[in-house]
Design an enzyme around this catalytic site. Structure first.
Site, short mmCIF file in Angstrom:
data_model
loop_
_atom_site.label_atom_id
_atom_site.label_comp_id
_atom_site.label_asym_id
_atom_site.label_seq_id
_atom_site.Cartn_x
_atom_site.Cartn_y
_atom_site.Cartn_z
N HIS A 33 0.82 5.79 -1.51
CA HIS A 33 0.26 6.85 -2.37
C HIS A 33 1.02 6.88 -3.70
O HIS A 33 1.84 7.77 -3.96
CB HIS A 33 0.35 8.19 -1.67
CG HIS A 33 -0.45 8.27 -0.40
ND1 HIS A 33 -1.75 7.85 -0.31
CD2 HIS A 33 -0.13 8.74 0.84
CE1 HIS A 33 -2.22 8.04 0.91
NE2 HIS A 33 -1.25 8.58 1.62
N HIS B 55 0.83 -1.20 0.00
CA HIS B 55 0.00 0.00 0.00
C HIS B 55 0.87 1.25 0.00
O HIS B 55 1.96 1.27 0.57
CB HIS B 55 -0.93 0.01 1.22
CG HIS B 55 -0.23 0.22 2.53
ND1 HIS B 55 -0.11 1.46 3.13
CD2 HIS B 55 0.40 -0.66 3.36
CE1 HIS B 55 0.55 1.33 4.27
NE2 HIS B 55 0.87 0.07 4.44
#
Length: 318
Positions: A101, A99
């Site tokens: 951005h 995970h």
């Protein structure tokens, strides 16, 4: 009663033809699974990610945070190559939940045999921007002592819109489209129609499931049904866990109708909202075929298919 009879018929056929009963026990295929959650900022991504962290020990998988320099969502081509290699060949870290951005990375371009499973969550564009605006100034309840880069600026979102400030400009809405569009230069050209269409195509062709912040519990429930290897127990944890609604932006004030109307006049909002509505419609379509509601409670539909007319027939069968 009819459903019970169908299920009995299905089981007899499986025994007769030697078809293995599906189960959620670990298999070699399960142990090679990789999920990539390229999380969009301020979409409840921390709350969802903490569910993965809470379950990784119990469900026996690894969670890895992709931390890019200066939170840059665009990777260099050499970093994309390294990332693809890591995800596909790092056997010691499988099964894995990545995970971060980071905008969408197209694994197909690198010729891999088995791509990861992509998932994501998006949010109403203006709601997301308002949350991010106050987050930069006041932080949240996750790390309340951390100093944010706009700390000390007490101007409200409405005041920013009224003054035509840069932090609340329509251009700041341009984020969810490029996160799905990926690593093409056109993805990051604000207001690009091509980027919008590419993002839509990527969403339906490359993502297993894309949820919305406003209906996060349904998203968690469907992931548990589809990927129990990772998410077994996720729904109950979301409902009862202390981290289910983690990271609330502090000092956030809802924008006035005037501020919202001003932002909605921009072509950028119209495109980002178009993408959000497209994702929401797709999510609700998937949910309608997976979940039912009864007495205010959601429940998953049972398996609704079975195998019949299996040929050629087993000649050794008596």
């Amino acid at each position: 009663m009819a459903r019970h009879e169908v299920r009995e018929l299905e089981q007899r056929q499986m025994q007769e033809w030697g078809v293995r009963e599906p189960s959620w026990t670990q298999t070699d295929s399960d142990e090679d699974l990789v999920i990539v959650y390229n999380r969009v900022p301020k979409t409840a991504s921390t709350s969802f990610t903490n569910i993965a962290y809470d379950l990784c020990g119990k469900n026996h998988y690894h969670v890895l945070h992709i931390n890019t320099s200066k939170n840059n969502p665009v990777m260099s081509i050499q970093d994309q190559t390294r990332f693809v290699r890591n995800v596909t060949e790092w056997k010691e870290m499988k099964p894995a939940f990545y995970h971060g951005h980071v905008s969408f990375v197209d694994f197909t371009k690198y010729g891999v045999k088995r791509k990861p499973i992509y998932i994501n969550v998006i949010r109403d564009p203006i709601e997301r921007l308002v949350s991010y605006y106050y987050f930069l100034r006041f932080g949240d309840d996750y790390r309340p002592g951390l100093r944010r880069r706009k700390q000390g600026d007490k101007k409200t979102f409405d005041e920013c819109v009224s003054a035509g400030g840069s932090d609340c400009a329509p251009e700041k809405l341009w984020l969810q489209i490029p996160f799905f569009c990926g690593h093409y230069s056109e993805c990051w050209n604000v207001g690009s129609q091509w980027a919008l269409e590419q993002a839509k195509s990527t969403l339906v062709n490359e993502y297993l499931l894309v949820g919305v912040t406003e209906e996060l519990e349904d998203f968690v429930m469907m992931l548990e049904a589809a990927l129990p290897r990772f998410f077994r127990g996720a729904t109950e944890l979301y409902r009862t866990g202390k981290k289910s609604h983690l990271r609330k932006t502090t000092e956030k004030k809802p924008p006035t109708k005037e501020s919202v109307a001003k932002l909605q006049q921009s072509s950028i909002w119209k495109m980002e909202n178009d993408f959000y509505e497209f994702a929401l419609e797709q999510f609700q379509f998937v949910r309608a075929h997976a979940v039912r509601e009864k007495d205010g409670e959601l429940y998953l539909l049972a398996q609704n298919y079975f195998y019949e007319k299996i040929y050629p027939k087993n000649r050794d069968r008596k």
